[in-house]
Write an enzyme that holds these catalytic residues in place. Structure first.
Site, short mmCIF file in Angstrom:
data_model
loop_
_atom_site.label_atom_id
_atom_site.label_comp_id
_atom_site.label_asym_id
_atom_site.label_seq_id
_atom_site.Cartn_x
_atom_site.Cartn_y
_atom_site.Cartn_z
N TYR A 56 -12.27 9.10 -2.82
CA TYR A 56 -13.08 8.29 -3.72
C TYR A 56 -14.48 8.08 -3.14
CZ TYR A 56 -8.48 7.10 -5.68
OH TYR A 56 -7.21 7.15 -6.23
N HIS A 140 -1.89 12.39 -1.05
CA HIS A 140 -2.75 12.40 -2.23
C HIS A 140 -2.79 13.78 -2.88
CE1 HIS A 140 -6.78 10.71 -3.99
NE2 HIS A 140 -5.81 10.79 -4.89
#
Length: 336
Positions: A56, A140
């Site tokens: 992010y 992830h």
């Protein structure tokens, strides 16, 4: 705000979580002041679960979230981050990230689900956040890396969990089939499921949700607005569904669901938040938030009463699957 315990772990999460991709400048710039105000508003509203990732904003989200939580009592909140993408120097920068975040691309992402890669990723995350530990770590998006993730990354996380360094471990993805394998075949305690158990997509009923129940594990639901199509009272053309322009037939379906919501005295986004929580395997809904105003709106939507009759009507009209299990919200187990 109610807390739910992740079985077989010491970790409890509030039923609403703060997703920190937005404060990493997802799609557009968010100022440092707005990011800090968003975390403050979430704290004031009772949210005590915060989720971030190196991906992010190429670390920006972790920096900002760690700074905003730095002076909060560490034993009062739960923070999760992710492993699988190392941030390494970019020898050929173009000036802006190419994966959806409005940040400079002085760093780049490098897939790595090896044991050493996971350990390095966690060390880097702790440095960026300034925290002494992480409560939950997810692998992830290991869609194309199952073998390395299952054989190397997850055992490394399990070892850290056994040492008490991490409270709970799992995987986070936009698909349910591979998450099912993580629950069934690895030491994962939970999974973060993005977009596959929503008012427009109940495909997780075929695999990950019953598997979680069978193995005594749990699910964090993310992406409940399906990239935006379910985020407004009246969906319009041009809204996003799973990161793309929504097909007309899905816009029509969302509008039909919105009509039913209105008849039952609620709204489409309130129902979108409430829907995953009706499944007994789901312990948390995590929403992306970038401003204090968004936080307050999401908290208010989360708190709204959504009558069980709405789900019955949606099933009767074939707007959600007939096999959707609806738990009575008043009788669901809670921890405070």
């Amino acid at each position: 705000m109610h807390r739910r315990k992740i079985p077989h772990t010491p970790v409890q999460v509030t039923e609403l979580g703060f997703g920190a991709s937005g404060i990493g400048n997802l799609y557009r710039t968010t100022s440092a002041e707005d990011a800090a105000a968003a975390v403050d508003a979430a704290w004031d509203a009772g949210i005590r679960y915060y989720d971030t990732a190196p991906h992010y904003g190429l670390g920006l989200s972790e920096h900002r979230l760690g700074a905003a939580l730095h002076d909060r009592p560490r034993d009062q909140y739960v923070i999760s981050s992710k492993a699988g993408r190392l941030l390494v120097p970019n020898n050929h920068p173009t000036g802006v990230d190419t994966e959806g975040f409005v940040v400079r691309d002085d760093l780049r992402r490098q897939w790595d689900f090896s044991r050493d890669g996971v350990l390095r990723s966690l060390e880097d995350t702790l440095e960026r956040t300034g925290l002494d530990r992480l409560d939950i770590v997810y692998l992830h998006d290991p869609d194309d890396h199952w073998q390395q993730a299952a054989d190397h990354a997850m055992p490394a996380l399990a070892e850290l969990r056994a040492q008490g360094v991490i409270g709970a471990i799992g995987a986070g993805m936009n698909q349910s089939a591979l998450l099912t394998r993580f629950l069934r075949e690895t030491a994962a305690d939970l999974v973060m499921l993005a977009g596959r158990y929503t008012l427009l997509d109940q495909s997780a009923l075929d695999d990950v949700l019953p598997t979680a129940q069978e193995h005594g594990k749990t699910v964090v639901a993310a992406g409940v607005f399906n990239s935006g199509l379910l985020s407004q009272n009246r969906p319009t053309e041009g809204m996003k569904y799973d990161y793309q322009s929504a097909p007309p037939e899905l816009v029509d379906r969302a509008r039909a669901i919105a009509d039913v919501c209105e008849r039952y005295g609620t709204t489409l986004p309130a129902a979108a938040i409430a829907f995953p929580r009706t499944h007994p395997a789901v312990i948390n809904v995590t929403l992306g938030m970038r401003t204090a105003e968004q936080v307050r709106r999401n908290v208010e939507l989360h708190a709204r009463h959504v009558p069980n009759g709405l789900w019955d009507e949606l099933r009767a009209q074939d707007l959600i699957r007939a096999d959707v299990p609806i738990a009575d919200e008043e009788r669901r187990p809670r921890r405070s």
